[in-house]
Design a protein around this motif. Structure first.
Motif, PDB file in Angstrom:
ATOM      1  N   GLU A   1      -2.147  44.871 -41.213  1.00 18.99           N
ATOM      2  CA  GLU A   1      -2.069  43.869 -41.614  1.00 18.99           C
ATOM      3  C   GLU A   1      -2.566  43.175 -41.749  1.00 18.99           C
ATOM      4  O   GLU A   1      -2.462  41.778 -43.184  1.00 18.99           O
ATOM      5  CB  GLU A   1      -0.754  43.486 -40.670  1.00 18.99           C
ATOM      6  CG  GLU A   1       0.737  42.645 -41.156  1.00 18.99           C
ATOM      7  CD  GLU A   1       1.469  42.209 -40.977  1.00 18.99           C
ATOM      8  OE1 GLU A   1       2.530  41.885 -41.301  1.00 18.99           O
ATOM      9  OE2 GLU A   1       1.526  43.072 -39.338  1.00 18.99           O
ATOM     10  N   ILE A   2      -3.079  42.239 -40.643  1.00 22.00           N
ATOM     11  CA  ILE A   2      -4.523  40.916 -41.040  1.00 22.00           C
ATOM     12  C   ILE A   2      -5.454  40.915 -42.201  1.00 22.00           C
ATOM     13  O   ILE A   2      -5.265  40.061 -43.054  1.00 22.00           O
ATOM     14  CB  ILE A   2      -4.914  40.416 -39.575  1.00 22.00           C
ATOM     15  CG1 ILE A   2      -3.824  40.647 -38.578  1.00 22.00           C
ATOM     16  CG2 ILE A   2      -6.163  39.485 -39.776  1.00 22.00           C
ATOM     17  CD1 ILE A   2      -4.590  40.425 -37.106  1.00 22.00           C
ATOM     18  N   ARG A   3      -6.206  42.184 -42.347  1.00 21.14           N
ATOM     19  CA  ARG A   3      -6.955  42.541 -42.983  1.00 21.14           C
ATOM     20  C   ARG A   3      -6.393  42.245 -44.171  1.00 21.14           C
ATOM     21  O   ARG A   3      -6.759  41.732 -45.420  1.00 21.14           O
ATOM     22  CB  ARG A   3      -7.894  43.576 -42.901  1.00 21.14           C
ATOM     23  CG  ARG A   3      -8.779  44.067 -43.980  1.00 21.14           C
ATOM     24  CD  ARG A   3      -9.000  45.534 -44.152  1.00 21.14           C
ATOM     25  NE  ARG A   3      -9.654  45.989 -42.845  1.00 21.14           N
ATOM     26  CZ  ARG A   3      -8.679  46.930 -42.387  1.00 21.14           C
ATOM     27  NH1 ARG A   3      -7.940  47.660 -42.920  1.00 21.14           N
ATOM     28  NH2 ARG A   3      -9.366  47.284 -41.248  1.00 21.14           N
TER      29      ARG A   3
ATOM     30  N   LYS B   1      -0.831  39.013 -36.726  1.00 20.94           N
ATOM     31  CA  LYS B   1       0.042  38.006 -37.281  1.00 20.94           C
ATOM     32  C   LYS B   1       0.635  36.766 -36.626  1.00 20.94           C
ATOM     33  O   LYS B   1       0.416  35.630 -37.631  1.00 20.94           O
ATOM     34  CB  LYS B   1       1.151  38.696 -37.629  1.00 20.94           C
ATOM     35  CG  LYS B   1       2.007  38.384 -39.158  1.00 20.94           C
ATOM     36  CD  LYS B   1       1.104  38.285 -39.976  1.00 20.94           C
ATOM     37  CE  LYS B   1       1.612  37.835 -41.603  1.00 20.94           C
ATOM     38  NZ  LYS B   1       0.853  37.445 -42.407  1.00 20.94           N
ATOM     39  N   TYR B   2       0.717  36.358 -35.448  1.00 26.04           N
ATOM     40  CA  TYR B   2       1.318  35.557 -35.017  1.00 26.04           C
ATOM     41  C   TYR B   2       0.340  34.515 -35.126  1.00 26.04           C
ATOM     42  O   TYR B   2       0.132  33.266 -35.424  1.00 26.04           O
ATOM     43  CB  TYR B   2       1.368  35.248 -33.530  1.00 26.04           C
ATOM     44  CG  TYR B   2       2.398  33.950 -32.761  1.00 26.04           C
ATOM     45  CD1 TYR B   2       3.111  32.851 -33.723  1.00 26.04           C
ATOM     46  CD2 TYR B   2       1.194  33.323 -31.693  1.00 26.04           C
ATOM     47  CE1 TYR B   2       3.868  32.053 -33.005  1.00 26.04           C
ATOM     48  CE2 TYR B   2       1.795  32.540 -31.261  1.00 26.04           C
ATOM     49  CZ  TYR B   2       3.058  31.752 -31.964  1.00 26.04           C
ATOM     50  OH  TYR B   2       2.788  30.269 -31.400  1.00 26.04           O
ATOM     51  N   GLN B   3      -1.140  35.136 -34.796  1.00 22.78           N
ATOM     52  CA  GLN B   3      -2.371  33.725 -34.826  1.00 22.78           C
ATOM     53  C   GLN B   3      -2.600  33.768 -36.176  1.00 22.78           C
ATOM     54  O   GLN B   3      -3.314  32.484 -35.849  1.00 22.78           O
ATOM     55  CB  GLN B   3      -3.437  35.206 -34.027  1.00 22.78           C
ATOM     56  CG  GLN B   3      -3.248  34.810 -32.684  1.00 22.78           C
ATOM     57  CD  GLN B   3      -4.277  35.767 -31.564  1.00 22.78           C
ATOM     58  OE1 GLN B   3      -5.115  36.415 -32.349  1.00 22.78           O
ATOM     59  NE2 GLN B   3      -4.270  35.485 -30.118  1.00 22.78           N
ATOM     60  N   VAL B   4      -2.949  33.987 -36.827  1.00 25.69           N
ATOM     61  CA  VAL B   4      -2.342  34.258 -38.424  1.00 25.69           C
ATOM     62  C   VAL B   4      -1.871  32.819 -38.534  1.00 25.69           C
ATOM     63  O   VAL B   4      -2.631  32.006 -39.357  1.00 25.69           O
ATOM     64  CB  VAL B   4      -2.781  35.530 -39.123  1.00 25.69           C
ATOM     65  CG1 VAL B   4      -2.340  34.997 -40.733  1.00 25.69           C
ATOM     66  CG2 VAL B   4      -3.505  35.835 -39.318  1.00 25.69           C
ATOM     67  N   SER B   5      -0.642  32.832 -38.300  1.00 29.13           N
ATOM     68  CA  SER B   5       0.849  32.397 -38.994  1.00 29.13           C
ATOM     69  C   SER B   5       0.730  30.601 -37.765  1.00 29.13           C
ATOM     70  O   SER B   5       0.448  29.326 -38.338  1.00 29.13           O
ATOM     71  CB  SER B   5       1.606  31.834 -38.225  1.00 29.13           C
ATOM     72  OG  SER B   5       1.906  32.155 -37.056  1.00 29.13           O
ATOM     73  N   LEU B   6      -0.390  30.412 -36.898  1.00 34.25           N
ATOM     74  CA  LEU B   6      -1.264  28.984 -36.130  1.00 34.25           C
ATOM     75  C   LEU B   6      -1.511  28.125 -37.093  1.00 34.25           C
ATOM     76  O   LEU B   6      -2.382  28.233 -37.434  1.00 34.25           O
ATOM     77  CB  LEU B   6      -1.309  29.888 -34.510  1.00 34.25           C
ATOM     78  CG  LEU B   6      -0.399  30.284 -33.598  1.00 34.25           C
ATOM     79  CD1 LEU B   6      -0.927  30.497 -32.656  1.00 34.25           C
ATOM     80  CD2 LEU B   6       0.840  29.183 -33.567  1.00 34.25           C
TER      81      LEU B   6
ATOM     82  N   ASN C   1     -11.852  36.560 -48.137  1.00 39.90           N
ATOM     83  CA  ASN C   1     -12.710  36.512 -47.915  1.00 39.90           C
ATOM     84  C   ASN C   1     -12.962  37.275 -46.484  1.00 39.90           C
ATOM     85  O   ASN C   1     -13.294  37.058 -45.247  1.00 39.90           O
ATOM     86  CB  ASN C   1     -12.935  34.915 -46.704  1.00 39.90           C
ATOM     87  CG  ASN C   1     -11.414  34.900 -45.977  1.00 39.90           C
ATOM     88  OD1 ASN C   1      -9.877  36.080 -45.896  1.00 39.90           O
ATOM     89  ND2 ASN C   1     -11.059  33.515 -45.504  1.00 39.90           N
ATOM     90  N   TRP C   2     -12.716  38.595 -46.827  1.00 33.43           N
ATOM     91  CA  TRP C   2     -12.799  39.245 -45.290  1.00 33.43           C
ATOM     92  C   TRP C   2     -13.648  40.282 -45.758  1.00 33.43           C
ATOM     93  O   TRP C   2     -13.806  41.134 -46.847  1.00 33.43           O
ATOM     94  CB  TRP C   2     -11.488  40.338 -45.926  1.00 33.43           C
ATOM     95  CG  TRP C   2     -11.014  41.368 -43.744  1.00 33.43           C
ATOM     96  CD1 TRP C   2     -12.230  42.104 -44.303  1.00 33.43           C
ATOM     97  CD2 TRP C   2     -10.436  40.952 -43.311  1.00 33.43           C
ATOM     98  NE1 TRP C   2     -11.095  42.676 -42.618  1.00 33.43           N
ATOM     99  CE2 TRP C   2     -10.995  42.037 -41.952  1.00 33.43           C
ATOM    100  CE3 TRP C   2      -9.672  39.699 -41.925  1.00 33.43           C
ATOM    101  CZ2 TRP C   2     -10.165  41.622 -41.089  1.00 33.43           C
ATOM    102  CZ3 TRP C   2      -9.551  40.016 -40.960  1.00 33.43           C
ATOM    103  CH2 TRP C   2      -9.599  41.061 -40.189  1.00 33.43           C
TER     104      TRP C   2
ATOM    105  N   TYR D   1     -10.467  36.325 -33.238  1.00 34.14           N
ATOM    106  CA  TYR D   1      -9.354  35.126 -33.778  1.00 34.14           C
ATOM    107  C   TYR D   1      -8.893  35.048 -35.035  1.00 34.14           C
ATOM    108  O   TYR D   1     -10.692  34.762 -35.304  1.00 34.14           O
ATOM    109  CB  TYR D   1      -9.203  34.299 -32.782  1.00 34.14           C
ATOM    110  CG  TYR D   1      -8.124  33.396 -32.352  1.00 34.14           C
ATOM    111  CD1 TYR D   1      -7.468  33.627 -31.628  1.00 34.14           C
ATOM    112  CD2 TYR D   1      -7.287  32.114 -33.891  1.00 34.14           C
ATOM    113  CE1 TYR D   1      -6.344  32.820 -31.368  1.00 34.14           C
ATOM    114  CE2 TYR D   1      -6.587  32.151 -33.736  1.00 34.14           C
ATOM    115  CZ  TYR D   1      -5.712  32.527 -32.754  1.00 34.14           C
ATOM    116  OH  TYR D   1      -4.498  31.354 -32.448  1.00 34.14           O
ATOM    117  N   PRO D   2      -8.095  35.551 -36.213  1.00 37.84           N
ATOM    118  CA  PRO D   2      -6.860  36.320 -35.179  1.00 37.84           C
ATOM    119  C   PRO D   2      -6.898  37.531 -34.939  1.00 37.84           C
ATOM    120  O   PRO D   2      -7.769  38.452 -35.884  1.00 37.84           O
ATOM    121  CB  PRO D   2      -5.899  35.464 -35.881  1.00 37.84           C
ATOM    122  CG  PRO D   2      -6.693  35.496 -37.496  1.00 37.84           C
ATOM    123  CD  PRO D   2      -8.305  35.280 -37.002  1.00 37.84           C
ATOM    124  N   VAL D   3      -6.642  38.260 -34.042  1.00 39.34           N
ATOM    125  CA  VAL D   3      -5.568  39.579 -33.686  1.00 39.34           C
ATOM    126  C   VAL D   3      -4.275  39.974 -33.818  1.00 39.34           C
ATOM    127  O   VAL D   3      -4.025  41.066 -33.987  1.00 39.34           O
ATOM    128  CB  VAL D   3      -6.821  39.872 -32.467  1.00 39.34           C
ATOM    129  CG1 VAL D   3      -8.489  39.931 -32.822  1.00 39.34           C
ATOM    130  CG2 VAL D   3      -6.309  39.666 -31.791  1.00 39.34           C
TER     131      VAL D   3
END
Length: 426
Positions: free
Chosen positions: A83-85, A19-24, A94-95, A15-17
């Motif tokens: 996109e998340i990376r 874009k919505y989870q990133v925004s949360l 931090n990736w 988690y997150p996988v």
């Protein structure tokens, strides 16, 4: 928000996988200090899944590790992970990507190394800030927005370069915080590791009130211009008539140092436009504008370089600019061969050979034309060699035909037949 999590930290797996989870996470100000991506090929994932399923007893209903579910999860993951990376690399740096093809013990050691490194940066930062010293802010997940909001008096210009050599070194093009530091609640960016170490050792010398040079006002800072921005400045003309100010100044303002600039390296300073010769010269002007901006051209300037038609040149100029290379090759071949056509002078023989050579090797002619004149040149050379052959085989005393060379009579007749004929088309 538990006390244990706030103290010891927490590990979030898978988690997150999206874009919505990133925004949360961002909405709740949850920023992972370090994120590990295990890079494993899809083929290896299904191979490991097959090995696990062999150890389990079969069930009538699908499990979460079934091939169908894993295939869907893997497809969605591959679609969103890029996109998340990119988001975390840009926003927080931090990736970390770890090769998951190795054993779990190798992966464990790599994770421990990275975690220890980040912890070390955090501990050093906390110790130095607590002691009132400057501290490096690399690996602290500082977002670009936070960086901009807390920049010090020098913005993204290096305070060490400004203090030591009065150079305006803009660090905004470097998104990394490797050479950034915090002092007295403000952030400062340096141009190199050497400058960062100097700042960390004596930050008071490089920030107000002890800083020797303040950052110039915005209108006194040179700005690079794009092509569209340069065109929008029309009808304003470039200073020094478009000659590079850096080349001229560094060349001690000599006549030879008057070099036209390149419009791709234009800048604006004090409401004036300057055009530099190269990217290196542009960077020099941006760093030290005071050194290059106020110059005057001499009365004598180099002639303007305007395009000129080749056919408008006089004959020597046309030969030099148009066929110099081809002519040199032809004359060199004539000098090596030294052609002498039967019943023609040496001068005319050499001129004919040069003409045939130019025709035979003219890159602008068709392949057919070049082959045609190559054959004519070979025939011309063959006829020129008749003189050398006959002079070597002919004796003072008469020889009977049976005692002569086999092709002597044929070449002699060919030689005599060349009188009063066209040496090229005959």
């Amino acid at each position: 928000m538990g006390s244990v999590c706030n103290t010891a930290g927490v590990v979030i797996d898978g988690y997150p996988v999206t874009k919505y989870q990133v925004s949360l996470l961002e909405a709740r100000s949850i920023i992972p200090m370090i994120i590990f991506e295990l890079d494993v090929p899809s083929k290896e994932i299904f191979r490991r899944l097959l090995l696990e399923k062999k150890k389990e007893s079969s069930l009538p209903y699908p499990l979460h590790n079934s091939s169908q579910i894993i295939a869907v999860k893997n497809s969605r993951y591959r679609k969103n992970i890029g996109e998340i990376r990119q988001y975390y690399e840009v926003q927080h740096q931090n990736w970390y990507v770890i090769d998951g093809f190795h054993s779990k013990w190798w992966i464990w050691n790599e994770v421990i190394k990275k975690v220890k490194m980040v912890n070390k940066y955090m501990q050093i930062y906390m110790e130095r800030i607590k002691a009132g010293k400057a501290a490096c802010i690399d690996k602290l997940c500082i977002s670009p927005e936070e960086l901009i909001s807390r920049l010090g008096e020098f913005g993204q210009f290096c305070p060490v370069s400004l203090a030591e050599s009065y150079e305006l070194v803009d660090c905004s093009s470097n998104d990394s915080l490797e050479f950034a530091a915090e002092f007295r609640g403000h952030y400062y960016k340096m141009s190199s590791l050497e400058k960062l170490n100097k700042f960390l050792d004596n930050p008071e010398f490089y920030v107000p009130p002890l800083a020797p040079h303040p950052l110039p006002p915005t209108d006194m800072i040179p700005k690079r211009l794009t092509l569209s921005e340069l065109k929008s400045r029309f009808p304003k003309c470039a200073e020094l008539q478009g000659y590079c100010p850096v080349t001229y100044q560094d060349g001690r303002q000599r006549y030879e140092a008057l070099v036209p600039g390149n419009i791709h390296y234009a800048l604006e300073y004090r409401d004036r436009i300057y055009i530099c010769e190269s990217r290196e010269k542009l960077q020099k002007f941006l760093r030290s504008p005071q050194k290059y901006w106020n110059q005057k051209l001499p009365y004598k300037l180099p002639p303007l370089k305007e395009p000129m038609s080749l056919t408008s040149l006089p004959l020597p100029g046309y030969l030099e600019q148009g066929i110099a290379t081809a002519l040199i090759k032809a004359m060199n071949a004539a000098g090596c061969l030294k052609p002498k056509f039967p019943f023609l002078s040496v001068r005319r023989s050499a001129l004919l050979y040069i003409a045939l050579h130019l025709k035979a090797f003219n890159p602008n002619s068709s392949e057919y034309t070049r082959k045609k004149y190559k054959k004519k040149m070979e025939q011309f050379v063959e006829r020129c060699e008749l003189i050398t052959y006959l002079s070597a085989k002919m004796t003072k005393k008469y020889k009977e035909p049976q005692f002569r060379a086999i092709d002597f009579d044929h070449k002699l007749q060919t030689f005599l037949s060349l009188r009063n004929i066209d040496p090229v088309n005959g």
